[in-house]
Design a protein around this motif. Structure first.
Motif, mmCIF file in Angstrom:
data_model
loop_
_atom_site.group_PDB
_atom_site.id
_atom_site.type_symbol
_atom_site.label_atom_id
_atom_site.label_comp_id
_atom_site.label_asym_id
_atom_site.label_seq_id
_atom_site.Cartn_x
_atom_site.Cartn_y
_atom_site.Cartn_z
ATOM 1 N N LEU A 79 0.828 -1.204 0.000
ATOM 2 C CA LEU A 79 0.000 0.000 0.000
ATOM 3 C C LEU A 79 0.863 1.255 0.000
ATOM 4 O O LEU A 79 0.602 2.209 -0.740
ATOM 5 N N GLY A 80 1.905 1.255 0.835
ATOM 6 C CA GLY A 80 2.787 2.413 0.881
ATOM 7 C C GLY A 80 3.438 2.690 -0.463
ATOM 8 O O GLY A 80 3.490 3.836 -0.928
ATOM 9 N N ALA A 95 2.225 6.929 5.945
ATOM 10 C CA ALA A 95 1.461 6.329 7.040
ATOM 11 C C ALA A 95 1.544 4.804 6.982
ATOM 12 O O ALA A 95 1.698 4.142 8.015
ATOM 13 N N TRP A 96 1.479 4.242 5.778
ATOM 14 C CA TRP A 96 1.597 2.793 5.646
ATOM 15 C C TRP A 96 3.032 2.326 5.871
ATOM 16 O O TRP A 96 3.259 1.261 6.465
ATOM 17 N N PHE A 97 3.998 3.114 5.418
ATOM 18 C CA PHE A 97 5.400 2.745 5.681
ATOM 19 C C PHE A 97 5.667 2.705 7.186
ATOM 20 O O PHE A 97 6.421 1.848 7.666
ATOM 21 N N ASP A 106 12.581 -2.763 4.428
ATOM 22 C CA ASP A 106 12.241 -1.866 3.329
ATOM 23 C C ASP A 106 11.256 -0.799 3.792
ATOM 24 O O ASP A 106 11.305 0.353 3.349
ATOM 25 N N GLY A 107 10.375 -1.160 4.736
ATOM 26 C CA GLY A 107 9.481 -0.160 5.311
ATOM 27 C C GLY A 107 10.243 0.881 6.111
ATOM 28 O O GLY A 107 9.954 2.084 6.031
ATOM 29 N N LEU A 108 11.233 0.435 6.889
ATOM 30 C CA LEU A 108 12.092 1.374 7.619
ATOM 31 C C LEU A 108 12.790 2.342 6.663
ATOM 32 O O LEU A 108 12.840 3.548 6.891
#
Length: 316
Positions: A79-80, A95-97, A106-108
């Protein structure tokens, strides 16, 4: 090294592969929500929903959001990345990350980018550097040179070019193409490391082989000018063409002039293909020209078009 969810998804979309083939190419690893998610895990169902969403299936987004709300961090990351790269909604993306960052490197990394660039959240370089540092602690190669560049610039952390270069080298040695490109730049300019054209070219070659357009562009110039290598405009042109396809529009003027000069010096009578290619690149060069160079670029385009008209008449 974890790959970008969005890059995997869009690569499959661009190739227009059937869903079963596209998912297989992405090396998916289906995940149970209760079992946790590793950095590289991307569920086949998440990839499929992302593909359907981008293809216009109305319920795909809500189904993906339901998975994300239930704690699927691969869905949160998807989503991010879709919000960020496809929909250009940085607020929703970040917000999704922030949610996926709890379990995904990878989100970080992407959340750090949010704070570094000030997209979707207030710009905070100290927070960006801290998040990159957490991802580096998990061994995430992309974050190594991202943090290294902050040290080199002294943004969010004390300026330390040597430490920054060492971080970029760490990522480069793990095969990260952006880090390899940046390390090549550091060796080329002598920032944080001794100036060394041979080392610079080595890292550019490795990054270019992975399709990194900035490395292809610089390496093309190296071969064009013969800087520390045997001069080869043919090899340079091949690299510059790849760089152009990767988004380096500034490769167009060099390619236009090279193709035009080659056509003028030796061409098969009636074959206008390379001349047409030169004209196409020159139009791009003109569209990107600044006020100082626009008149010269227009004059060259006029000459190319006049040459083509004359060559066309010769065929009659």
């Amino acid at each position: 090294m974890a790959r970008s969810v969005f890059r995997i998804l869009t690569a499959n979309l661009i190739l227009l592969a059937p869903p079963s083939v596209a998912v297989a190419n992405a090396d998916p690893a289906p995940i149970a929500a209760s079992s946790g998610v590793t950095d590289a895990s991307i569920g086949a169902d998440v990839l499929d929903l992302g593909r359907k969403w981008l293809s216009g299936q109305s319920d795909a987004r809500s189904r993906l959001e339901a998975l994300a709300t239930d704690g699927r961090s691969d869905a949160q990351e998807m989503l991010g990345e879709v919000f960020n790269f496809a929909l250009k909604d940085e607020v929703a993306a970040c917000a999704w990350f922030a949610k996926s960052a709890a379990t995904r490197s990878d989100g970080l990394h992407n959340l750090a980018l949010c704070y570094e660039n000030g997209g979707g959240v207030p710009r905070d370089l100290a927070k960006a550097s801290a998040l990159y540092g957490q991802a580096v602690g998990r061994g995430y190669a992309k974050s190594m040179c991202a943090l290294g560049n902050l040290y080199i610039a002294g943004k969010g952390v004390p300026k330390d070019e040597t430490k920054g270069a060492a971080l970029c080298k760490q990522g480069a040695e793990l095969g990260e193409p952006n880090a390899q490109t940046d390390l090549g730049n550091l060796f080329l300019t002598g920032v944080g490391v001794p100036k060394d054209i041979v080392q610079a070219r080595r890292w550019y070659e490795l990054a270019a082989a992975q399709g990194q357009p900035n490395a292809q562009f610089v390496l093309g110039q190296i071969y064009w000018n013969g800087d520390g290598v045997e001069r080869s405009q043919a090899k340079a042109a091949a690299l510059l063409e790849q760089a152009f396809k990767g988004g380096r529009r500034d490769a167009a003027p060099l390619l236009a002039k090279w193709l035009f000069a080659g056509w003028m010096s030796a061409h098969v009578r009636g074959d206008l293909s390379s001349l047409d290619a030169a004209i196409g690149y020159q139009k791009v060069a003109l569209s990107s020209a600044n006020d100082k160079s626009r008149a010269d670029e227009q004059a060259l385009l006029n000459l190319m078009q006049a040459t083509r008209s004359a060559a066309e008449k010769e065929k009659l």
